[in-house]
Design a protein around this motif. Structure first.
Motif, mmCIF file in Angstrom:
data_model
loop_
_atom_site.group_PDB
_atom_site.id
_atom_site.type_symbol
_atom_site.label_atom_id
_atom_site.label_comp_id
_atom_site.label_asym_id
_atom_site.label_seq_id
_atom_site.Cartn_x
_atom_site.Cartn_y
_atom_site.Cartn_z
ATOM 1 N N ARG A 33 0.723 -1.490 -0.092
ATOM 2 C CA ARG A 33 0.345 -0.257 0.212
ATOM 3 C C ARG A 33 0.714 1.416 0.024
ATOM 4 O O ARG A 33 0.547 2.380 -1.280
ATOM 5 C CB ARG A 33 -0.630 -0.016 1.510
ATOM 6 N N PHE A 34 1.980 0.913 1.182
ATOM 7 C CA PHE A 34 2.415 2.317 1.179
ATOM 8 C C PHE A 34 3.312 3.220 -0.339
ATOM 9 O O PHE A 34 3.775 3.782 -0.899
ATOM 10 C CB PHE A 34 4.050 1.924 1.910
ATOM 11 N N GLN A 36 2.668 1.242 -3.463
ATOM 12 C CA GLN A 36 1.749 2.243 -4.587
ATOM 13 C C GLN A 36 1.530 3.717 -4.384
ATOM 14 O O GLN A 36 1.577 4.258 -5.193
ATOM 15 C CB GLN A 36 0.270 1.301 -4.084
ATOM 16 N N SER A 37 1.135 3.968 -2.792
ATOM 17 C CA SER A 37 0.568 5.031 -2.600
ATOM 18 C C SER A 37 1.948 6.217 -3.206
ATOM 19 O O SER A 37 1.337 7.783 -3.671
ATOM 20 C CB SER A 37 0.603 5.324 -1.208
ATOM 21 N N ASP A 40 1.414 6.863 -7.419
ATOM 22 C CA ASP A 40 0.219 7.350 -7.577
ATOM 23 C C ASP A 40 0.653 9.014 -7.892
ATOM 24 O O ASP A 40 0.008 9.949 -8.169
ATOM 25 C CB ASP A 40 -1.096 7.257 -6.263
ATOM 26 N N VAL A 41 1.233 9.140 -6.587
ATOM 27 C CA VAL A 41 2.082 10.630 -6.484
ATOM 28 C C VAL A 41 2.829 11.140 -7.293
ATOM 29 O O VAL A 41 3.348 12.530 -6.673
ATOM 30 C CB VAL A 41 1.620 11.641 -5.530
ATOM 31 N N PRO A 274 1.340 6.539 4.485
ATOM 32 C CA PRO A 274 1.036 7.118 3.082
ATOM 33 C C PRO A 274 1.130 8.596 2.902
ATOM 34 O O PRO A 274 0.749 8.844 1.878
ATOM 35 C CB PRO A 274 -0.274 6.208 2.783
ATOM 36 N N ASP A 275 -0.283 8.922 3.871
ATOM 37 C CA ASP A 275 -0.726 10.416 3.944
ATOM 38 C C ASP A 275 0.471 11.385 4.207
ATOM 39 O O ASP A 275 0.004 11.967 3.678
ATOM 40 C CB ASP A 275 -1.528 10.049 5.400
ATOM 41 N N ARG A 278 2.759 11.821 1.236
ATOM 42 C CA ARG A 278 1.297 12.744 0.261
ATOM 43 C C ARG A 278 1.508 14.462 0.539
ATOM 44 O O ARG A 278 1.985 15.262 0.059
ATOM 45 C CB ARG A 278 0.576 12.278 0.022
#
Length: 305
Positions: A33-34, A36-37, A40-41, A274-275, A278
């Motif tokens: 998840r990390f 991929q996050s 994604d950005v 992940p947050d 970002r």
């Protein structure tokens, strides 16, 4: 995300790099998840080292990203070598063996960037040069750099090494900013005037070497994160004020402070959240004013002569 040229090379990289030192603290699902996050950005520059998790962090990353030939084309991978238990080692034999291990764990044929991790007192520049030549000739490494090195240590390497050294990874944050503040205190009789790094900031700017700040949220040597820490009330009040005006988090402002410096640095994050990642990436779109940049510097306890 915005990109920049790494050092004197033609390699275009995101202005924020993703540090992978703590990947071994995540479950397989969370690691996937990390990573991929980050992708994604647009944060596709991943910083590794052969000692992170005893090498396990590189294996976890390869699994998390689902490493394949098509995936590899979307990534920029950097790793570091030269630290062994109880010693530093820049011998040709160790550099070559380390890179082979890194490539095996990352499941790739090449690194975009290899850094020498910490200065080796027993370094033989000719051995480093021979290792770099072999790695370049074989296609295993495309660009080279250093970490935690002074101008004279770099100059010593450059006597033998023919490849450009495109990056120098150095500890730098709002609360660990002596490489910046020393420049204010030229020829003064105070502690801030002590030259602890040989003028590495100006040296890197003069020689087109990208500074990669590590631990951009830490104070001391891994003593803790200064954001929201009770030890830094004035600093946090100032950061929160600036963050509110820009409509971003305090994390974003801490990274934006580094990006505002004209050295065109590439901060290396250490988060696995992940947050928060970002929030780090959002800093690429925040331009601090001169007044805010200096205001944050002074709020951290620094003074101007």
């Amino acid at each position: 995300m915005k990109t920049m040229k790494l050092g004197s090379s033609d390699l275009q990289v995101p202005v924020v790099a993703v540090g992978c030192m703590r990947l071994d603290s995540l479950s397989r699902t969370d690691a996937e998840r990390f990573v991929q996050s980050a992708l994604d950005v647009g944060a596709n520059f991943f910083d590794h080292a052969d000692i992170y998790g005893g090498g396990e962090c590189e294996r976890i990353f390869a699994d998390a990203v689902g490493m394949s030939a098509s995936t590899r084309e979307k990534l920029i991978l950097q790793s570091k070598c030269g630290i062994r238990k109880g010693m530093f080692d820049f011998s040709k034999e160790h550099i070559l063996a380390s890179v082979d291990g890194i490539l095996e764990r990352l499941r790739t044929d090449y690194l975009d960037v290899l850094l020498l991790h910490r200065p080796d007192a027993l370094v033989e520049p000719d051995e480093v040069a021979a290792a770099f030549d072999e790695l370049e000739r074989s296609g295993k490494v495309r660009h080279f750099g250093v970490s935690n090195q002074t101008p004279m240590q770099i100059e010593l390497l450059k006597r033998s090494v023919r490849q450009p050294l495109v990056a120098n990874q150095l500890q730098l944050s709002i609360t660990n900013a002596t490489m910046i503040t020393r420049g204010f205190n030229v020829n003064m009789e105070n502690a801030e005037a002590v030259d602890r790094d040989g003028g590495i900031l100006d040296y890197c700017r003069l020689h087109d070497i990208t500074i990669q700040p590590w631990s951009p949220f830490q104070f001391g040597f891994f003593e803790g994160v200064f954001l929201d820490h009770p030890k830094f009330p004035e600093l946090n009040a100032k950061i929160d004020e600036v963050a509110a005006r820009h409509g971003v988090s305090n994390t974003t402002i801490a990274i934006a402070w580094l990006l505002r410096h004209p050295a065109h640095m590439q901060p290396v994050t250490g988060t696995t959240n992940p947050d928060r990642l970002r929030d780090c990436v959002r800093a690429a779109d925040v331009q601090l004013s001169r007044e805010d940049w200096y205001g944050i510097l002074l709020a951290a306890g620094n003074t101007l002569p």
